[in-house]
Design a protein around this motif. Sequence first.
Motif, mmCIF file in Angstrom:
data_model
loop_
_atom_site.group_PDB
_atom_site.id
_atom_site.type_symbol
_atom_site.label_atom_id
_atom_site.label_comp_id
_atom_site.label_asym_id
_atom_site.label_seq_id
_atom_site.Cartn_x
_atom_site.Cartn_y
_atom_site.Cartn_z
ATOM 1 N N VAL A 143 0.026 -6.308 13.569
ATOM 2 C CA VAL A 143 -0.454 -6.792 12.268
ATOM 3 C C VAL A 143 -1.460 -7.915 12.500
ATOM 4 C CG1 VAL A 143 0.244 -7.976 10.142
ATOM 5 C CG2 VAL A 143 1.691 -6.146 11.097
ATOM 6 N N PRO A 144 -2.558 -7.928 11.756
ATOM 7 C CA PRO A 144 -3.524 -9.027 11.907
ATOM 8 C C PRO A 144 -2.837 -10.383 11.794
ATOM 9 C CG PRO A 144 -4.452 -7.328 10.516
ATOM 10 C CD PRO A 144 -3.015 -6.934 10.763
ATOM 11 N N LEU A 145 -3.158 -11.277 12.701
ATOM 12 C CA LEU A 145 -2.490 -12.575 12.745
ATOM 13 C C LEU A 145 -2.732 -13.398 11.484
ATOM 14 C CD1 LEU A 145 -3.128 -13.520 16.481
ATOM 15 C CD2 LEU A 145 -1.050 -12.593 15.445
ATOM 16 N N SER A 146 -3.859 -13.167 10.836
ATOM 17 C CA SER A 146 -4.148 -13.889 9.590
ATOM 18 C C SER A 146 -3.120 -13.523 8.513
ATOM 19 C CB SER A 146 -5.565 -13.561 9.099
ATOM 20 O OG SER A 146 -5.706 -12.166 8.889
ATOM 21 N N GLU A 147 -2.664 -12.267 8.516
ATOM 22 C CA GLU A 147 -1.660 -11.844 7.540
ATOM 23 C C GLU A 147 -0.301 -12.465 7.861
ATOM 24 O OE1 GLU A 147 -1.366 -7.662 6.893
ATOM 25 O OE2 GLU A 147 -3.552 -7.365 6.817
ATOM 26 N N THR A 148 0.056 -12.440 9.128
ATOM 27 C CA THR A 148 1.331 -13.040 9.542
ATOM 28 C C THR A 148 1.368 -14.519 9.185
ATOM 29 O OG1 THR A 148 1.567 -11.476 11.369
ATOM 30 C CG2 THR A 148 2.834 -13.520 11.517
ATOM 31 N N ARG A 149 0.302 -15.211 9.482
ATOM 32 C CA ARG A 149 0.217 -16.640 9.180
ATOM 33 C C ARG A 149 0.340 -16.894 7.672
ATOM 34 N NH1 ARG A 149 -2.258 -20.785 12.150
ATOM 35 N NH2 ARG A 149 -3.162 -19.212 13.542
ATOM 36 N N ALA A 150 -0.392 -16.113 6.886
ATOM 37 C CA ALA A 150 -0.386 -16.299 5.430
ATOM 38 C C ALA A 150 0.995 -16.014 4.839
ATOM 39 C CB ALA A 150 -1.431 -15.393 4.781
ATOM 40 N N ASN A 151 1.670 -14.988 5.337
ATOM 41 C CA ASN A 151 2.992 -14.641 4.819
ATOM 42 C C ASN A 151 4.027 -15.716 5.162
ATOM 43 O OD1 ASN A 151 2.156 -12.169 3.709
ATOM 44 N ND2 ASN A 151 2.510 -11.075 5.623
ATOM 45 N N LEU A 152 3.988 -16.203 6.388
ATOM 46 C CA LEU A 152 4.918 -17.264 6.773
ATOM 47 C C LEU A 152 4.672 -18.532 5.963
ATOM 48 C CD1 LEU A 152 4.964 -16.816 10.661
ATOM 49 C CD2 LEU A 152 6.826 -16.315 9.077
ATOM 50 N N GLN A 153 3.398 -18.852 5.730
ATOM 51 C CA GLN A 153 3.072 -20.028 4.928
ATOM 52 C C GLN A 153 3.572 -19.864 3.495
ATOM 53 O OE1 GLN A 153 1.397 -23.076 6.009
ATOM 54 N NE2 GLN A 153 2.459 -23.560 4.082
ATOM 55 N N ALA A 154 3.457 -18.660 2.953
ATOM 56 C CA ALA A 154 3.931 -18.405 1.589
ATOM 57 C C ALA A 154 5.444 -18.587 1.491
ATOM 58 C CB ALA A 154 3.536 -17.000 1.152
ATOM 59 N N ILE A 155 6.166 -18.163 2.513
ATOM 60 C CA ILE A 155 7.623 -18.339 2.529
ATOM 61 C C ILE A 155 7.977 -19.823 2.590
ATOM 62 C CG2 ILE A 155 9.730 -17.922 3.863
ATOM 63 C CD1 ILE A 155 8.431 -15.243 4.748
ATOM 64 N N ILE A 156 7.279 -20.545 3.444
ATOM 65 C CA ILE A 156 7.502 -21.993 3.558
ATOM 66 C C ILE A 156 7.213 -22.676 2.223
ATOM 67 C CG2 ILE A 156 6.650 -24.113 4.664
ATOM 68 C CD1 ILE A 156 6.054 -22.289 7.151
ATOM 69 N N ASP A 157 6.123 -22.287 1.589
ATOM 70 C CA ASP A 157 5.753 -22.874 0.301
ATOM 71 C C ASP A 157 6.809 -22.606 -0.761
ATOM 72 O OD1 ASP A 157 3.413 -23.816 1.402
ATOM 73 O OD2 ASP A 157 2.159 -22.178 0.636
ATOM 74 N N ALA A 158 7.372 -21.397 -0.746
ATOM 75 C CA ALA A 158 8.394 -21.037 -1.738
ATOM 76 C C ALA A 158 9.641 -21.903 -1.569
ATOM 77 C CB ALA A 158 8.752 -19.558 -1.602
ATOM 78 N N VAL A 159 10.022 -22.143 -0.325
ATOM 79 C CA VAL A 159 11.195 -22.994 -0.067
ATOM 80 C C VAL A 159 10.909 -24.424 -0.511
ATOM 81 C CG1 VAL A 159 12.737 -23.913 1.711
ATOM 82 C CG2 VAL A 159 11.930 -21.545 1.856
ATOM 83 N N ARG A 160 9.730 -24.911 -0.185
ATOM 84 C CA ARG A 160 9.363 -26.275 -0.568
ATOM 85 C C ARG A 160 9.263 -26.423 -2.089
ATOM 86 N NH1 ARG A 160 6.770 -28.780 4.031
ATOM 87 N NH2 ARG A 160 8.543 -29.073 5.442
ATOM 88 N N GLU A 161 8.823 -25.368 -2.738
ATOM 89 C CA GLU A 161 8.731 -25.418 -4.202
ATOM 90 C C GLU A 161 10.122 -25.505 -4.818
ATOM 91 O OE1 GLU A 161 6.876 -22.839 -7.951
ATOM 92 O OE2 GLU A 161 6.440 -22.262 -5.881
ATOM 93 N N LYS A 162 11.074 -24.808 -4.235
ATOM 94 C CA LYS A 162 12.449 -24.877 -4.738
ATOM 95 C C LYS A 162 13.013 -26.277 -4.554
ATOM 96 C CE LYS A 162 17.107 -23.063 -3.968
ATOM 97 N NZ LYS A 162 17.452 -22.791 -5.369
ATOM 98 N N ASN A 163 12.795 -26.839 -3.362
ATOM 99 C CA ASN A 163 13.292 -28.191 -3.079
ATOM 100 C C ASN A 163 12.512 -28.773 -1.903
ATOM 101 O OD1 ASN A 163 14.656 -30.519 -2.451
ATOM 102 N ND2 ASN A 163 16.700 -29.597 -2.516
ATOM 103 N N PRO A 164 11.646 -29.724 -2.159
ATOM 104 C CA PRO A 164 10.800 -30.300 -1.095
ATOM 105 C C PRO A 164 11.591 -30.992 0.007
ATOM 106 C CG PRO A 164 9.998 -30.913 -3.281
ATOM 107 C CD PRO A 164 11.353 -30.308 -3.471
ATOM 108 N N THR A 165 12.851 -31.318 -0.250
ATOM 109 C CA THR A 165 13.634 -32.060 0.737
ATOM 110 C C THR A 165 14.419 -31.165 1.692
ATOM 111 O OG1 THR A 165 15.597 -32.237 -0.691
ATOM 112 C CG2 THR A 165 13.889 -33.930 -0.941
ATOM 113 N N ILE A 166 14.413 -29.847 1.455
ATOM 114 C CA ILE A 166 15.162 -28.938 2.320
ATOM 115 C C ILE A 166 14.563 -28.926 3.724
ATOM 116 C CG2 ILE A 166 15.767 -26.516 2.758
ATOM 117 C CD1 ILE A 166 15.894 -26.058 -0.207
ATOM 118 N N PRO A 167 15.337 -29.254 4.761
ATOM 119 C CA PRO A 167 14.820 -29.138 6.133
ATOM 120 C C PRO A 167 14.561 -27.666 6.463
ATOM 121 C CG PRO A 167 16.793 -30.522 6.062
ATOM 122 C CD PRO A 167 16.693 -29.836 4.741
ATOM 123 N N ILE A 168 13.388 -27.383 7.000
ATOM 124 C CA ILE A 168 13.038 -26.020 7.393
ATOM 125 C C ILE A 168 12.890 -25.971 8.907
ATOM 126 C CG2 ILE A 168 11.339 -24.154 7.190
ATOM 127 C CD1 ILE A 168 10.564 -25.270 4.468
#
Length: 246
Positions: A143-168
């Motif tokens: 898979v193109p690395l740009s897609e992998t990077r973007a998807n992982l960032q989106a997951i991180i953003d979703a967790v942070r949106e739920k609670n910015p203090t959650i350790p990831i």
Amino acid sequence: MHTYIQRFLNVAHDVLPNVLKFCYFLLFLVLFSCGNDVTTKPQEQTTTTDTSDTTMTNTSSKKTILCFGDSITAGYGLDDTMDAFPSVLQSKIDSLGLAYVVVNSGLSGETTAGGRSRIEWVLRQEIDIFLLELGANDGLRGVPLSETRANLQAIIDAVREKNPTIPIILAGMELPPNMGQEYTSEFRSVFADLAKKNGLLFIPFILKDVGGIAALNQSDGIHPTVEGHKIVANTVWEVLEPVINP
């Protein structure tokens, strides 16, 4: 006329007691049925309330560590998924008497795109620590690395949106050399870059001391054995322990 009256009285004399008995029987059934309703309903309500209270107490007394990943997290190929590293972590936590429960949200074959599509549903539960272990299947599929990077960032953003203090905790992955040196090198850097950019706790290689070692992997050479999962759990524990047991 007298004869008809006499016959009527004789029939009434024979039938009336049976009719009265039947009426008494119906009255008994009605009273018995009402009595059951009166005694049962309060009992049902009490039981429901007690169960609800117990569930709430058990849930609120422990914090949740969510392991969100692919077949490595899910324990693919093991006879018992309780041997997968999230369960090994749970055993460590329980032995120390720490109030945490480890939730295994691994899905075999999962890509970062698949994780991105289901993260909102997973985040409906309360989470206190989030372990992200995805990307290996992207790499193996080229898979193109740009897609992998973007998807992982989106997951991180979703967790942070739920609670910015959650350790990831982000678990890094490496690919076998047959994928090409340039691709494997850039693939490895995706995880390190995301960890640095987002200030995440970082495991450089979740299969450290396991990947490439035949005795610690199943016949496919990719998925850890029971012993391999114990080592993976230790690798994760090195980063996780300071968070839950400072």
